[in-house]
Motif scaffolding. Sequence first.
Motif, PDB file in Angstrom:
ATOM      1  N   ARG A   1       0.646  -0.891  -0.259  1.00 24.02           N
ATOM      2  CA  ARG A   1      -0.161   0.220  -0.077  1.00 24.02           C
ATOM      3  C   ARG A   1       0.867   1.115   0.248  1.00 24.02           C
ATOM      4  O   ARG A   1       1.754   1.474   1.094  1.00 24.02           O
ATOM      5  CB  ARG A   1      -1.036   0.050   1.400  1.00 24.02           C
ATOM      6  CG  ARG A   1      -1.736   0.927   1.599  1.00 24.02           C
ATOM      7  CD  ARG A   1      -2.813   1.729   2.780  1.00 24.02           C
ATOM      8  NE  ARG A   1      -3.088   2.086   3.111  1.00 24.02           N
ATOM      9  CZ  ARG A   1      -5.026   2.456   3.269  1.00 24.02           C
ATOM     10  NH1 ARG A   1      -5.647   0.998   3.458  1.00 24.02           N
ATOM     11  NH2 ARG A   1      -5.443   3.254   2.685  1.00 24.02           N
ATOM     12  N   GLY A   2       0.573   1.871  -0.994  1.00 21.87           N
ATOM     13  CA  GLY A   2       1.614   3.703  -1.013  1.00 21.87           C
ATOM     14  C   GLY A   2       0.667   4.716  -0.970  1.00 21.87           C
ATOM     15  O   GLY A   2      -0.400   4.538  -0.247  1.00 21.87           O
ATOM     16  N   VAL A   3       1.344   5.445   0.671  1.00 22.58           N
ATOM     17  CA  VAL A   3       0.642   6.611   1.166  1.00 22.58           C
ATOM     18  C   VAL A   3       1.391   8.022   0.331  1.00 22.58           C
ATOM     19  O   VAL A   3       2.882   7.850   1.235  1.00 22.58           O
ATOM     20  CB  VAL A   3       0.127   6.477   2.344  1.00 22.58           C
ATOM     21  CG1 VAL A   3       0.352   7.803   3.266  1.00 22.58           C
ATOM     22  CG2 VAL A   3      -0.449   5.406   3.045  1.00 22.58           C
ATOM     23  N   LEU A   4       1.251   8.749  -0.269  1.00 16.80           N
ATOM     24  CA  LEU A   4       1.863   9.578  -0.207  1.00 16.80           C
ATOM     25  C   LEU A   4       1.218  11.400   0.111  1.00 16.80           C
ATOM     26  O   LEU A   4       0.123  11.572  -0.404  1.00 16.80           O
ATOM     27  CB  LEU A   4       1.566   9.547  -2.709  1.00 16.80           C
ATOM     28  CG  LEU A   4       2.610  10.705  -2.865  1.00 16.80           C
ATOM     29  CD1 LEU A   4       4.142  10.258  -2.544  1.00 16.80           C
ATOM     30  CD2 LEU A   4       2.324  10.565  -4.543  1.00 16.80           C
ATOM     31  N   GLU A   5       1.999  11.175   0.387  1.00 16.17           N
ATOM     32  CA  GLU A   5       1.400  12.905   0.795  1.00 16.17           C
ATOM     33  C   GLU A   5       2.035  14.127   0.341  1.00 16.17           C
ATOM     34  O   GLU A   5       3.612  13.918   0.350  1.00 16.17           O
ATOM     35  CB  GLU A   5       2.075  13.490   2.687  1.00 16.17           C
ATOM     36  CG  GLU A   5       1.080  12.013   3.477  1.00 16.17           C
ATOM     37  CD  GLU A   5       1.701  12.610   4.817  1.00 16.17           C
ATOM     38  OE1 GLU A   5       2.391  13.570   5.158  1.00 16.17           O
ATOM     39  OE2 GLU A   5       1.582  11.417   6.097  1.00 16.17           O
ATOM     40  N   VAL A   6       1.445  14.781  -0.033  1.00 18.91           N
ATOM     41  CA  VAL A   6       2.442  16.288  -0.972  1.00 18.91           C
ATOM     42  C   VAL A   6       1.708  17.409  -0.119  1.00 18.91           C
ATOM     43  O   VAL A   6       0.256  17.688   0.359  1.00 18.91           O
ATOM     44  CB  VAL A   6       1.324  16.283  -2.625  1.00 18.91           C
ATOM     45  CG1 VAL A   6       1.962  18.112  -3.192  1.00 18.91           C
ATOM     46  CG2 VAL A   6       1.081  14.979  -2.966  1.00 18.91           C
ATOM     47  N   ARG A   7       2.794  18.106   0.369  1.00 18.13           N
ATOM     48  CA  ARG A   7       3.080  19.382   0.872  1.00 18.13           C
ATOM     49  C   ARG A   7       3.367  20.661  -0.038  1.00 18.13           C
ATOM     50  O   ARG A   7       4.698  20.146  -0.165  1.00 18.13           O
ATOM     51  CB  ARG A   7       3.389  19.636   2.167  1.00 18.13           C
ATOM     52  CG  ARG A   7       2.960  18.501   3.071  1.00 18.13           C
ATOM     53  CD  ARG A   7       3.659  18.398   4.682  1.00 18.13           C
ATOM     54  NE  ARG A   7       3.163  17.600   5.677  1.00 18.13           N
ATOM     55  CZ  ARG A   7       2.315  17.465   6.698  1.00 18.13           C
ATOM     56  NH1 ARG A   7       1.680  19.036   6.708  1.00 18.13           N
ATOM     57  NH2 ARG A   7       2.213  16.700   7.702  1.00 18.13           N
ATOM     58  N   GLY A   8       2.920  21.435  -0.123  1.00 19.22           N
ATOM     59  CA  GLY A   8       3.454  22.303  -0.677  1.00 19.22           C
ATOM     60  C   GLY A   8       4.583  22.526  -2.192  1.00 19.22           C
ATOM     61  O   GLY A   8       5.665  22.988  -2.623  1.00 19.22           O
ATOM     62  N   GLY A   9       3.962  20.848  -2.935  1.00 19.37           N
ATOM     63  CA  GLY A   9       5.222  20.919  -4.070  1.00 19.37           C
ATOM     64  C   GLY A   9       5.911  19.282  -4.201  1.00 19.37           C
ATOM     65  O   GLY A   9       6.821  18.564  -4.493  1.00 19.37           O
TER      66      GLY A   9
END
Length: 228
Positions: free
Chosen positions: A48-56
């Motif tokens: 399972r992939g969990v991708l967090e994106v913050r400000g690029g």
Amino acid sequence: MDVFNFVVAEGAVIDADRYAARLREMGVQPSALQQLRIQLSRVHGTRRGVLEVRGGDVALALRPLAPAPSEITMLADAIRDERTDPGHLGPDLGWQQSVLARIPAHEALLVDDHFRTVSAVMYPLIEVLPGRVRVSTHPDTTPSIALESVLQILAGYGIDVEEAPDGFDTHALPSSEVWVLDPVYGARLVDTWLEYGTKRPARSLFDRGGVPSHREVNEVRKQLAALV
């Protein structure tokens, strides 16, 4: 912060192109996307992939993929929507997860101030009717790559899609076949409703009018997985 959940199997990701396009729209630089591709391409087995994106900026976590049923129980006692940023998946995850932790079901209906169903607590819903499906285009329905993908699959079957700009009729929804669109586990059929502590079987269509089953849709999704 935005959060994306997905399955990566031997370097292949369902809806990989859609995720890449969404990340570019969010300002993620090509170099960061390339680094992400390298990380995912090195995955062996299924995770399972969990991708967090913050400000690029992007941060990827790989976790075990826990087994989960494709047929679920839905709490019919509606939950008032208390999200602060429904336009994104991520900022309200703490509240959403706390709701799921305290209910005796897999999911629940999330309703607005007018008692219209916006979605399930975590993910969007599809109401399945003979020959067509209905989706919520309520302003507080969170955008979903999984939903976009499933609607494209259904379009390939010639299924009409109707929009519900005010959300679903909460009282009428349990009388229809309902799917929850989970980006990890795909289309999950609500086969049981839990209301006031009592379980009752959910409705499933016998005359589907050409609408494939949730299991058939999930098989197509798997076939569309692509190497990143």
